[in-house]
Design a protein around this motif. Structure first.
Motif, PDB file in Angstrom:
ATOM      1  N   ARG A 100     -13.403  21.653   9.994  1.00  0.00           N
ATOM      2  CA  ARG A 100     -14.319  22.785   9.808  1.00  0.00           C
ATOM      3  C   ARG A 100     -13.693  23.777   8.822  1.00  0.00           C
ATOM      4  O   ARG A 100     -12.634  24.350   9.061  1.00  0.00           O
ATOM      5  CB  ARG A 100     -14.593  23.470  11.145  1.00  0.00           C
ATOM      6  N   TYR A 101     -14.376  23.962   7.692  1.00  0.00           N
ATOM      7  CA  TYR A 101     -13.929  24.959   6.720  1.00  0.00           C
ATOM      8  C   TYR A 101     -14.179  26.354   7.264  1.00  0.00           C
ATOM      9  O   TYR A 101     -15.211  26.622   7.889  1.00  0.00           O
ATOM     10  CB  TYR A 101     -14.693  24.796   5.406  1.00  0.00           C
ATOM     11  N   GLY A 141     -17.222  29.808   5.824  1.00  0.00           N
ATOM     12  CA  GLY A 141     -18.472  29.224   5.386  1.00  0.00           C
ATOM     13  C   GLY A 141     -18.393  28.375   4.141  1.00  0.00           C
ATOM     14  O   GLY A 141     -19.414  28.096   3.497  1.00  0.00           O
ATOM     15  N   ARG A 142     -17.209  27.936   3.768  1.00  0.00           N
ATOM     16  CA  ARG A 142     -17.055  27.117   2.556  1.00  0.00           C
ATOM     17  C   ARG A 142     -17.844  25.820   2.690  1.00  0.00           C
ATOM     18  O   ARG A 142     -17.826  25.159   3.726  1.00  0.00           O
ATOM     19  CB  ARG A 142     -15.574  26.822   2.326  1.00  0.00           C
ATOM     20  N   ASP A 143     -18.520  25.442   1.623  1.00  0.00           N
ATOM     21  CA  ASP A 143     -19.343  24.243   1.596  1.00  0.00           C
ATOM     22  C   ASP A 143     -18.450  23.005   1.587  1.00  0.00           C
ATOM     23  O   ASP A 143     -17.598  22.851   0.705  1.00  0.00           O
ATOM     24  CB  ASP A 143     -20.235  24.274   0.356  1.00  0.00           C
ATOM     25  N   ALA A 144     -18.649  22.116   2.548  1.00  0.00           N
ATOM     26  CA  ALA A 144     -17.832  20.910   2.651  1.00  0.00           C
ATOM     27  C   ALA A 144     -18.366  19.759   1.815  1.00  0.00           C
ATOM     28  O   ALA A 144     -17.718  18.711   1.726  1.00  0.00           O
ATOM     29  CB  ALA A 144     -17.742  20.467   4.116  1.00  0.00           C
ATOM     30  N   SER A 145     -19.533  19.921   1.180  1.00  0.00           N
ATOM     31  CA  SER A 145     -20.176  18.783   0.515  1.00  0.00           C
ATOM     32  C   SER A 145     -19.343  18.171  -0.613  1.00  0.00           C
ATOM     33  O   SER A 145     -19.366  16.942  -0.777  1.00  0.00           O
ATOM     34  CB  SER A 145     -21.567  19.165   0.012  1.00  0.00           C
ATOM     35  N   HIS A 171     -22.273  18.510   7.796  1.00  0.00           N
ATOM     36  CA  HIS A 171     -23.308  19.534   7.658  1.00  0.00           C
ATOM     37  C   HIS A 171     -22.648  20.870   7.375  1.00  0.00           C
ATOM     38  O   HIS A 171     -21.750  21.294   8.119  1.00  0.00           O
ATOM     39  CB  HIS A 171     -24.148  19.644   8.937  1.00  0.00           C
ATOM     40  N   GLY A 172     -23.047  21.513   6.286  1.00  0.00           N
ATOM     41  CA  GLY A 172     -22.523  22.841   5.981  1.00  0.00           C
ATOM     42  C   GLY A 172     -21.025  22.844   5.802  1.00  0.00           C
ATOM     43  O   GLY A 172     -20.501  22.206   4.879  1.00  0.00           O
ATOM     44  N   SER A 173     -20.316  23.522   6.686  1.00  0.00           N
ATOM     45  CA  SER A 173     -18.862  23.636   6.613  1.00  0.00           C
ATOM     46  C   SER A 173     -18.140  22.599   7.468  1.00  0.00           C
ATOM     47  O   SER A 173     -16.907  22.623   7.547  1.00  0.00           O
ATOM     48  CB  SER A 173     -18.417  25.040   7.058  1.00  0.00           C
ATOM     49  N   ASP A 174     -18.888  21.705   8.101  1.00  0.00           N
ATOM     50  CA  ASP A 174     -18.312  20.756   9.057  1.00  0.00           C
ATOM     51  C   ASP A 174     -18.337  19.329   8.528  1.00  0.00           C
ATOM     52  O   ASP A 174     -19.326  18.894   7.923  1.00  0.00           O
ATOM     53  CB  ASP A 174     -19.083  20.789  10.375  1.00  0.00           C
TER      54      ASP A 174
END
Length: 249
Positions: A41-42, A45-49, A72-75
């Motif tokens: 988990r970033y 809120g950093r985008d993990a994509s 999904h999102g930061s995960d």
């Protein structure tokens, strides 16, 4: 990942996290969901994509990295790897310095056979704005703490810095990371790190000489480095150059 990034064994999670905290690095925390899965988990809120895209890309080319199970999102949910890190194995004398250096060199060689994803962009302003792209995938944080020795072989983790780049820079960053430990006069592992660095430079199929300055520039702006750690960067770069001069690489 540095020894201080590892959570104490058996650490209990805070109320709002999904499992036991395994590691905590510069950008993200990793939690155990169960025996087969972890959640990376970033923070902030950093985008993990981007990491997800590169992980799926290198796995499609059979590079040894964690499999993305969901994101999904930061995960990012990935398969859980079992085994010591290369750093832990070195500390426990379960692997020789020469063999560890060969592991690092082999992972670089395998990774740099993976072409950059088509249309992959250069770094963003948040992440090393001066770093241009390149023809292959680079990790830019390949060191013994990020290699897990699983029953299936060495596997490379923590792809937060990965992007398109040049092999010389990737090798130079690894050499500099090890060199910084070697030049730390107060460190417990300085002598071993120097030997590991020399063995790695000998084993590497790519000379990092042309990229040492760029690697030092990246390291000098790495978030989370303390003033004393930052001072090790130019000294580490000088050590890498001196060892390359000795071998004529």
């Amino acid at each position: 990942m540095h020894p201080g990034d590892v959570a104490p064994h058996g650490s209990a999670p805070a109320a709002d996290v999904p499992g036991h905290l395994l590691t905590s690095g510069t950008w993200a925390d990793v939690y155990a969901l169960d025996d087969e899965r972890v959640l990376r988990r970033y923070r902030e809120g950093r985008d993990a994509s981007p990491e997800v895209e590169l992980l799926r890309h290198v796995r499609a080319h059979d590079f040894p990295a964690p499999d993305v199970l969901d994101a999904h999102g930061s995960d990012i949910v990935m398969n859980r790897l079992h085994g010591p890190t290369l750093l832990q194995a070195l500390g426990a004398a379960e692997i020789t310095l020469a063999d560890a250096a060969q592991v690092l060199a082999d992972l670089h060689h395998l990774l740099h056979d993976v072409p950059a994803p088509e249309g992959w962009g250069s770094a963003t302003a948040r992440d090393w704005p001066a770093l241009a792209g390149g023809p292959v995938v680079v990790h830019l944080d390949l060191h013994p703490g990020n290699v897990v020795l699983t029953e299936h072989g060495p596997t490379l983790v923590d792809w937060a810095n990965a992007r398109a780049g040049h092999a010389e820079l990737d090798v130079a960053v690894t050499a500099l990371l090890v060199a910084e430990v070697a030049v730390d006069a107060g460190g417990d592992y300085s002598q071993a790190a120097r030997a590991l660095l020399a063995a790695f430079l000998h084993a590497s199929q790519v000379s990092p000489r042309a990229a040492i300055d760029d690697a030092a520039g990246l390291r000098s702006v790495t978030p989370g480095l303390l003033a004393g750690e930052r001072e090790l960067v130019p000294r580490g770069a000088a050590l890498v150059r001196s060892l390359l001069d000795l071998t004529g690489s």
